[in-house]
Structure formats: structure tokens, C-alpha cells
Design a protein around this motif. Structure first.
Motif, short mmCIF file in Angstrom:
data_model
loop_
_atom_site.label_atom_id
_atom_site.label_comp_id
_atom_site.label_asym_id
_atom_site.label_seq_id
_atom_site.Cartn_x
_atom_site.Cartn_y
_atom_site.Cartn_z
N HIS A 317 0.82 -1.22 0.00
CA HIS A 317 0.00 0.00 0.00
C HIS A 317 0.85 1.27 0.00
O HIS A 317 0.31 2.38 -0.06
N ALA A 318 2.16 1.12 0.09
CA ALA A 318 3.03 2.30 0.10
C ALA A 318 3.03 2.98 -1.26
O ALA A 318 2.76 2.36 -2.29
N THR A 319 3.34 4.27 -1.27
CA THR A 319 3.35 5.06 -2.50
C THR A 319 4.76 5.62 -2.73
O THR A 319 5.69 5.34 -1.99
N GLY A 320 4.88 6.44 -3.78
CA GLY A 320 6.14 7.12 -4.02
C GLY A 320 7.06 6.40 -4.99
O GLY A 320 6.71 5.40 -5.62
N LEU A 321 8.27 6.91 -5.07
CA LEU A 321 9.23 6.51 -6.10
C LEU A 321 10.13 5.36 -5.68
O LEU A 321 11.03 4.99 -6.40
N PHE A 322 9.85 4.78 -4.49
CA PHE A 322 10.74 3.77 -3.95
C PHE A 322 9.93 2.60 -3.39
O PHE A 322 8.74 2.72 -3.13
N VAL A 323 10.62 1.49 -3.19
CA VAL A 323 10.08 0.37 -2.41
C VAL A 323 10.95 0.26 -1.16
O VAL A 323 12.16 0.07 -1.24
N TRP A 324 10.30 0.42 -0.02
CA TRP A 324 10.95 0.31 1.29
C TRP A 324 10.74 -1.12 1.76
O TRP A 324 9.60 -1.57 1.92
N ALA A 325 11.80 -1.87 1.93
CA ALA A 325 11.69 -3.30 2.20
C ALA A 325 12.36 -3.67 3.52
O ALA A 325 13.42 -3.14 3.87
N LYS A 326 11.72 -4.59 4.22
CA LYS A 326 12.23 -5.06 5.50
C LYS A 326 13.11 -6.29 5.29
O LYS A 326 12.73 -7.22 4.57
N LEU A 327 14.27 -6.29 5.93
CA LEU A 327 15.23 -7.37 5.76
C LEU A 327 14.84 -8.60 6.59
O LEU A 327 14.04 -8.50 7.52
N PRO A 328 15.42 -9.74 6.24
CA PRO A 328 15.24 -10.92 7.09
C PRO A 328 15.73 -10.63 8.51
O PRO A 328 16.58 -9.75 8.71
N PRO A 329 15.21 -11.33 9.51
CA PRO A 329 15.63 -11.07 10.91
C PRO A 329 17.14 -11.12 11.08
O PRO A 329 17.83 -11.92 10.46
#
Length: 380
Positions: A317-329
Motif C-alpha cells: 500500500h506504500a506510495t512514491g518513487l521507492f520500495v521500502w523493504a524489510k530485511l530478514p531477521p
């Protein structure tokens, strides 16, 4: 020996300035680097805007000094743009100041309102320039937390517990960079009330509102906003004109005039042809935005696939020019991005560039063609 100013002791060279030198060195050594770290649009500006820029070179006033406040037609174009897309009424005479990119506005606003020792509320994670400019002016950054479990919005109860006596400015940035989070109506009402209650200038940095976002919002649309708010905006992302350096500052006359007192001593006006092109870009129809976002939708789907290949998760659901991604633990952001650069020759941005709350995250740019992103997927 000539020493540099003390203000530089706490300010480092911009991360991307340093990192791009490293990337350039790797390329010179034959490494096939794919750059998914920088948000520099690679698509074309509106055709008519480019044509007007070219045609304007023959105008008799094209190469003269220009007004510090920009052409009246540019200010009118910005006013019409805000009315059409944000439902915000602005006076083209008193409430709009064109800028040579919105980044200079961060410096000009800070110079207009900050004294040595004043405090500035800065989002963590957030755009690094807010903190560096604050430090350059010998003011004190006060970082406020943005967390995923609160939709990357500030905790106002926590803000109220801070010592706010010398806080002069609060930087906000929605749609948020780097996370892509959109703010709620309730948030805007809260932050405006917070600014009024504590005499804090709220500055919304708003360059991403049209990228993969169906409902562009300006903070100036909300009740009492002009009493305590300014908004920065830009043509860089919306119209693929990053290198043109066209931005704008909008808000009430008193705030704008204070910034103009700084700006008029810093430059001699924006190049005439760029202003003429910007005027034309601001007239673009809804079809422009739909076409632009159709490209970014396809690219984002591929970047999501790349992120999955790297065992990362993300918010659809995020917007904008980037993908913000969460790393593995248990993975560290900088270690992860260095590993991806070393093993796959792909440059992505560690979340820690944007603050300590960016640890455990990385940012992918959508400013690369589908072929390039598919090549990155193949490598992973």
C-alpha cells in the motif's frame, strides 16, 4: 594552514555523493553495476515543456537576470496547479515562491527562522538534508521516531513530553520518503494543532504526492494550516524534471516574505527558459499522471519480485518513487547492501542512511527500466 569553518565538523559529505564515487570506480573496473539506489527519474519530461524551453532561447529577455520571485505566469501556474490537484487556494502574488529545486528551500527556510542553538524536530527515518542543514546553521536536530507499527507517523504524546522551548521548525514529509507511507487526515489535524500550541513552524516536504498515489494531499488544505505551515513541492519527480531544478514554497505571506529575504541574497533568479518549460508542465492533464504511474506500476511489480528474491518483505500500500523493504531477521542494512553490491553488482540503499530507525530496512528505487530490473532479478 587555513581551517574550514567549525560548522563543518559535524556535517559529513552527503551519502550518495560518496557512494556514487565508489559505484563509479567499480564500473570503471568493469563491474556491471545496476543502480537501484538513486531516485533520479529516467523518463522524459512533458514534450511541450521541453519544446518551450528550446523555443524560449530566442526570446529577447531569455538571458537576462530574472525576478527573484519568478515569472508572474509561473506563480499563476503553480496557483492553478494547487487549485486543480489539491483544492487549495493560493495567491500568486503573496503565497508562492518558486525555487531552484525544493532542496534549496530547506536551507532558505532554515536560514530565515533559525538562530544558533534553536532546535528542529526531524523525522527518523527521514531525508538526511533536514539534519545536515540544521547542523550547518548551528541549530540542534531533535529526532522524533517514526515506526512501522504506527504507520510511520509520529507519536504526539511522546512529542509533548519533549522540551520544546527552543523548537522553531518541525519537518514532516508525506507521502513519506523513504517508507512511502501516506499520512491520515487525523495526522494533519494533529500536527497543525501541535504547531499552533507550541509556536512551531510545520514544514511539509511534498515532492512525491503524485507518484503511485491516487489521492494527492497538501497540508494547506486543512483548517488553520496557513497559520503555522509551509509546504515545499517540486517538479522533479512529478514531471521527470529533476535536473531542471524547479521547486516551490507555498504558504502565508509573512513566512514567504521572510524566506524571500534570504533567497534574494543567494541567487539572481531562475533561468527564463526553465521557467517557461515549467509553466507548460504544470498544465499537464490527468492523462500525464496516469501514463507516468502505469510505468511505475510495472516497475514496482518487478522490484517487489526482486525484493522477494532477496528474502525481503514490503508494504503493497506504500506510495512514491521507492520500495521500502524489510530485511530478514538479524540482518544489518549496510552489511546487506554491501553484500548485494559485492555478489550481484546491484546498488541499493541501506535504510540507515535515513536514520537509526532505518536499521533492518533497505530502499529500492523505481528509476530504472524494466529490462534493467529484470536483469537484477536474474542475477539474484
Amino acid at each position: 594552514m587555513i581551517e574550514v569553518a567549525k560548522r563543518l565538523q559535524n556535517v559529513e559529505e552527503y551519502y550518495f555523493s560518496k557512494k556514487l564515487r565508489e559505484v563509479a570506480l567499480l564500473k570503471s573496473q568493469g563491474k556491471p553495476i545496476i543502480n537501484l539506489g538513486i531516485g533520479s527519474p529516467d523518463l522524459e519530461p512533458p514534450f511541450k515543456a521541453s519544446m518551450l524551453l528550446q523555443d524560449s532561447l530566442l526570446d529577447e529577455k531569455a538571458h537576462q537576470y530574472q525576478s527573484y520571485q519568478g515569472l508572474p505566469e509561473l506563480r499563476e501556474g503553480i496557483a492553478n496547479f494547487y487549485k486543480t490537484h489539491y483544492e487549495v487556494n493560493l495567491s500568486s502574488q503573496t503565497e508562492i515562491l518558486p525555487l531552484m529545486g525544493s532542496k534549496e528551500g530547506i536551507m532558505h527556510i532554515s536560514m530565515a527562522f533559525l538562530n544558533k542553538g534553536d532546535k528542529v524536530l526531524i523525522p527518523n527515518p527521514g531525508y538526511p538534508t533536514y539534519a545536515s542543514v540544521t547542523k550547518l546553521l548551528e541549530a540542534k536536530p531533535v529526532f522524533y521516531d517514526l515506526k512501522e507499527d504506527n504507520n510511520w507517523e509520529p507519536d504526539f504524546a511522546a512529542l509533548e513530553r519533549l522540551d520544546l522551548k527552543r523548537v522553531k521548525i518541525m519537518w514532516i514529509n508525506y507521502p513519506h520518503m523513504p517508507t512511502g507511507a501516506n499520512a491520515t487526515n487525523k495526522f494533519y489535524d494533529k500536527v497543525i494543532a501541535f504547531g499552533k500550541r507550541h509556536d512551531i513552524l510545520i514544514v511539509n516536504d511534498n515532492p512525491y504526492s503524485f507518484i503511485l498515489n491516487d489521492k494527492p494531499v497538501s497540508i494547506l488544505r486543512y483548517k488553520n494550516a496557513k497559520d503555522v505551515c509551509l509546504e515545499l513541492n517540486s517538479l522533479s519527480k512529478t514531471f521527470n524534471m529533476a535536473g531542471w531544478r524547479v521547486g516551490m514554497l507555498v504558504g502565508n505571506y509573512d513566512f514567504i516574505s521572510a524566506v524571500l529575504r534570504v533567497k534574494s541574497n543567494m541567487d539572481s533568479g531562475m533561468f527564463y527558459g526553465i521557467q517557461k518549460g515549467a509553466i507548460e508542465a504544470l498544465k499537464c492533464s490527468e492523462m500525464w499522471f496516469k501514463s507516468l504511474n502505469s510505468v511505475y506500476q510495472r516497475r514496482r511489480a518487478l522490484v517487489w519480485k526482486l525484493a522477494k528474491g532477496l528474502n525481503c518483505t514490503y508494504d503493497e500500500h506504500a506510495t512514491g518513487l521507492f520500495v521500502w523493504a524489510k530485511l530478514p531477521p538479524h540482518m544489518k542494512s549496510e552489511e546487506f547492501t554491501d553484500l548485494v553490491l559485492k555478489e550481484h553488482s546491484i546498488f541499493i540503499t541501506p535504510g540507515t542512511v535515513f536514520g537509526s530507525n532505518g536499521e533492518g530496512y533497505v530502499r529500492f528505487s523505481l528509476c530504472a527500466s524494466e529490462d534493467v530490473i529484470e536483469e537484477a532479478i536474474a542475477r539474484v
